[in-house]
Each structure stands twice: as structure tokens, then as C-alpha cells.
Design an enzyme around this catalytic site. Structure first.
Site, PDB file in Angstrom:
ATOM      1  N   LYS A  80     -30.106 -65.000  51.929  1.00  0.00           N
ATOM      2  CA  LYS A  80     -29.927 -65.018  50.380  1.00  0.00           C
ATOM      3  C   LYS A  80     -28.749 -64.374  49.865  1.00  0.00           C
ATOM      4  O   LYS A  80     -28.411 -63.385  50.433  1.00  0.00           O
ATOM      5  CB  LYS A  80     -31.330 -64.416  49.731  1.00  0.00           C
ATOM      6  CG  LYS A  80     -31.369 -64.819  48.191  1.00  0.00           C
ATOM      7  CD  LYS A  80     -32.770 -64.003  47.897  1.00  0.00           C
ATOM      8  CE  LYS A  80     -32.901 -64.272  46.234  1.00  0.00           C
ATOM      9  NZ  LYS A  80     -34.170 -63.810  45.725  1.00  0.00           N
ATOM     10  N   SER A 155     -36.968 -66.319  42.902  1.00  0.00           N
ATOM     11  CA  SER A 155     -35.587 -66.500  42.974  1.00  0.00           C
ATOM     12  C   SER A 155     -34.964 -66.944  44.294  1.00  0.00           C
ATOM     13  O   SER A 155     -33.696 -67.147  44.433  1.00  0.00           O
ATOM     14  CB  SER A 155     -34.857 -65.507  42.443  1.00  0.00           C
ATOM     15  OG  SER A 155     -35.303 -64.204  43.349  1.00  0.00           O
ATOM     16  N   SER A 179     -40.843 -63.903  44.364  1.00  0.00           N
ATOM     17  CA  SER A 179     -39.505 -64.534  44.748  1.00  0.00           C
ATOM     18  C   SER A 179     -39.519 -65.221  46.072  1.00  0.00           C
ATOM     19  O   SER A 179     -38.532 -66.051  46.357  1.00  0.00           O
ATOM     20  CB  SER A 179     -38.357 -63.864  44.263  1.00  0.00           C
ATOM     21  OG  SER A 179     -38.000 -63.628  43.051  1.00  0.00           O
TER      22      SER A 179
END
Length: 464
Positions: A80, A155, A179
Site C-alpha cells: 500500500k 482505504s 481499511s
């Protein structure tokens, strides 16, 4: 024979060890697959095929000389974009961020590099990680591979989409309110939020963890064996502990399990989601577990207080930007952070205190049980262009009522697919455990993974 890009980490390293396939061949197969998918999904940032192949060639030499760095050497992975990798800027999902190359790997990236993983690139996220959505002012809109009209969640948006689409077996996300688990649930993959501090991260703060997003529990456990190694930079990390991450066998006979179908606030659980989660609970019960209803463990007052605290934190970040960069922030996020502008000191302090109240309530409620089952989210995936299922910055957290408590309570929690809607969309089951029982949660998830019904084929690129 299963295509190389479809194989899990253990299967790949078995092929590397026997010489039947090489890290270069596997990496090229994944890169070719990404090329077919990425124009539609937009899951990656800083995707550099040549760097990936360089790492794969180095791994290939180690395997040939009989000196792999770990059980993950040569396995393709994504990271990420808010987890620093040296030399790569971190936009944090926002066009307002000043781009500067990261000086060093953050702890999770460092552990994967030390393990010899092949970095395919970074995965996308929304502005500042404060949305459960693939909508960003910096990245193109990330979409859900099960239905390109829909959102992968966030997210860890790109990580969820990449895992479901087969961008290699290993992906890592971060989670402060859901997330990892939300996009995992909406994309039908395994998303594991470890106990706070189990996986060192930098910068650390309350609720924030990094964890695996994979197609199988086995691959998540393999990642944990590397990710959970210590790093002094995380002053909130747990002491180093020897955990047999690959010991995934577990009997459900006599286990006490709480089933929570009402979170106490937020959106009502939709009927298809409720039916799938209740069916999963019956699988545990039929195996000898004692399944009991669990009352809500959080309240509207808790989440409203926490919302105010987080708004103020982001408002201060927003106010520190020059006006020309403030205008670049996603409008939904601007509207949300502006809600913190008028908060007083006592209101913010009260909001912060609700994080502790939520922690204590969740720990107490879960203590009688070995595991707690619930939906991951009340609904399946929502339209791609929306910032959240409601798309309303005044009500931003209605879909995280089942995931948020375990961030504040520091408990491990995992999302695993437990069924599909009539339209074929995945439905996530959340399995939570007592504080620090990370292995137990993985064991319960692996047990369920072996008992659940057959799964639908993974999505393929349009036209494939």
C-alpha cells in the site's frame, strides 16, 4: 495446470525449490496478467516492471545456489502506498501532498524486502486513508474486479482489488477503522488486521496496523511470519514472540463463539449479508462450537466522539497546507474535515476519551468468547464513484460499525468470504479474537475456509 499468476505463495516456492518454475517466470506471468487488468482496475501506483524483474532475477540466483532468504523469496507482492518504500514518493492518496522520495523502507516493506519478495509496485488509496473507497484526488478511480461499476472499498483499495484480480499472491494494507477488512470483504479476499503492535509500522498511532490481504489464509499466515519480526522504530510494537504461524489446525469442538448481528449503531445489516453470516455461524455450531448471540459492543456516543477527534486531527493537517494545495484535496474529505473547525478543546478531549471507552467495552464483551463472528460490513460493494456507501460526509462511518471496535480495542480481526449476493458479489464474515491471539484468529479462519462451500471462480479481465 494452474497458471503461475494464480498460484499461492507456498505453491510458488515449491516450484522454485524443485526447479519447475523460477521467480522470473512467475513475475513475468503476473506482470502480463496485470497488463490485461490494470487499464480497467487502476489498482497500482509506482508500478515498475523492470524493478520487479530485477528483484526476481536476484531471487532466481539465490534459489539456484540453494540460499533463498525465506519461504517468500521470489514471491510477487504489492505494498500500500502509505507504507514507505525507499526512493518512492508517498502521495497518501491526495493531490495536495508534496511528493518527495521516501528515504527508507517502513517496517512492513523492510520485512518483505528482507524476505526476498518481488515488489510489483504500490497500491492505491483514497485521500489520507480516510475513506472506505477507491476514490482519490491523486490516483485514478480504483474499481472492483467482481464488477467494474462498483467500488473495491478502502482505504486499502488497490490492495483489495489487486488480490482479487490475481496481481500475485501477497498484498499488504493498513487499517485504522476497517481499511483492510472492508475492501477484503467487498473483494472476496482474506484481510487480516493483527493486534496493535504485532506488525511494526512507522509512523505508529492509536488503532493503526498493517496486515496481509491475500486469497487464502495460508498466504496470510506466511506473510505474518515475516511481517511480525521486530523493528525498533515502532515504539508501540509488541515484544518479539515466537509464534508458529504455519500451525493452522484447530478444532471447533467446545469453542465459545459470540455472534453479533447488531452493531448498536450504523446502517442496518442487509438481508443477504445477514443470511450469509448466519449460515457461516451454523457451520461453526455444527462442528461443536457453542454459538451465542452477542449484544452490541459500541454506541453512537463512542463513534461520534471518535469522529470529532479524527476530524480535528485531519483539520489541523488540512490547515497546515497552503491554500493552493488545500483546493486539491478531495471535496468529500474537505467537507468532512471542516466539521472539525469549530470543535472546542473539551469536545476534542471528550472525543479522544471515547476511544478508550470503546476499547474497554469491546475487550469486556469479547472476553467470554474464543471468537466473535459478525458481518464485515452491513452491505455489499457500492457504486465506484462514491466516497462511501452513503456518500455523505456528515455520516461518514455508518458502514464501519462492525470493524471499528477492534481497532480501538487492539484485537485481531479478519475478513473471509462467506457467500455471495444474488448478483454474485462477495460477502465478508469477520472473525475477531481476544487481544494478541493473532494465531487463533488465523486458525479459526483457516478452519472455516476448509469447511465453507465452494467458491466462485476469481474474476478475469474483460475479454479474457
Amino acid at each position: 495446470m494452474t497458471a503461475l499468476h494464480e498460484l499461492g505463495a507456498a505453491a510458488l516456492t515449491a516450484l522454485y525449490r524443485s526447479g519447475q518454475a523460477s521467480p522470473v517466470e512467475a513475475t513475468q506471468a503476473v506482470l502480463d496478467h496485470i497488463q490485461r487488468w490494470e487499464p480497467q482496475l487502476q489498482a497500482l501506483y509506482a508500478h515498475d516492471p523492470e524493478v520487479a524483474l530485477q528483484m526476481a532475477r536476484a531471487s532466481e540466483q539465490r534459489w539456484r545456489s540453494g540460499q533463498p532468504l525465506s519461504a517468500l523469496d521470489g514471491v510477487p507482492c504489492t505494498i500500500k502506498e502509505n507504507i514507505a518504500t525507499r526512493g518512492v514518493p508517498q502521495p497518501l492518496g491526495s493531490a495536495a501532498t508534496e511528493l518527495k522520495p521516501a528515504p527508507a523502507d517502513a517496517p512492513p516493506a523492510a520485512r518483505l524486502r528482507e524476505a526476498g519478495c518481488v515488489f510489483l509496485g504500490k497500491t492505491t488509496m483514497p485521500d489520507w486513508g480516510m475513506l472506505s473507497s477507491g476514490l482519490s484526488s491523486f490516483h485514478p478511480l480504483t474499481r472492483n474486479p467482481w464488477d467494474l461499476r462498483l467500488n473495491p472499498g478502502g482505504s486499502s483499495a488497490g490492495a483489495g482489488a489487486a488480490a482479487a484480480a490475481g496481481y500475485g499472491p501477497l498484498h499488504i494494507g493498513t487499517d485504522i477503522g476497517g481499511s483492510i477488512r472492508l475492501p477484503a470483504g467487498w473483494c472476496g479476499v482474506v484481510g487480516f488486521k493483527p493486534s496493535l503492535g504485532r506488525v511494526p509500522i512507522h509512523p505508529p498511532y492509536a488503532g493503526r496496523v498493517a496486515g496481509p490481504m491475500t486469497r487464502s489464509v495460508e498466504d496470510a499466515a506466511l506473510m505474518m511470519a515475516s511481517l511480525a519480526r521486530p523493528d525498533w522504530r515502532d515504539a508501540m510494537s509488541l515484544p518479539a514472540q515466537s509464534i508458529a504461524w504455519q500451525r493452522l489446525e484447530l478444532s471447533m469442538q467446545g469453542k465459545r463463539i459470540g455472534l453479533m448481528m447488531d452493531a448498536g449503531w450504523g446502517d442496518a445489516v442487509q438481508p443477504e449479508v445477514a443470511a450469509a453470516v448466519q449460515a457461516a455461524a451454523r457451520v461453526f455450531e455444527q462442528a461443536g462450537a457453542v454459538v451465542e448471540p452477542l449484544a452490541p459492543i459500541s454506541t453512537r456516543a463512542m463513534v461520534d466522539g471518535l469522529d470529532g477527534f479524527w476530524r480535528m486531527r485531519s483539520w489541523l493537517d488540512y490547515q497546515a497546507l497552503p491554500p493552493e494545495r488545500q483546493r486539491l484535496v478531495l471535496p468529500y474529505i474537505r467537507a468532512w474535515v471542516e466539521g472539525g473547525a469549530g470543535l472546542t478543546g473539551p469536545q476534542v478531549f471528550h472525543g479522544y476519551s471515547q476511544m478508550g471507552a470503546l476499547r474497554d467495552a469491546a475487550v469486556a464483551a469479547c472476553q467470554p468468547y474464543d471468537f466473535v463472528l459478525s458481518p464485515v460490513s452491513p452491505m455489499p460493494a457500492f457504486p465506484a464513484e462514491q466516497a462511501s456507501p452513503l456518500n455523505d460526509p456528515a455520516r461518514p462511518f455508518e458502514h464501519i460499525a462492525f470493524t471499528l471496535p477492534y481497532n480501538m480495542s487492539e484485537q485481531p480481526a479478519l475478513s473471509i468470504n462467506c457467500g455471495y449476493t444474488a448478483g454474485g458479489l462477495p460477502i465478508g464474515l469477520q472473525i475477531a479474537g481476544r487481544r494478541h491471539d493473532d494465531l487463533g484468529v488465523l486458525q479459526a479462519a483457516r478452519w472455516y475456509e476448509q469447511q465453507r462451500g465452494s467458491q466462485r471462480p476469481w474474476p478475469h479481465p474483460p475479454g479474457a
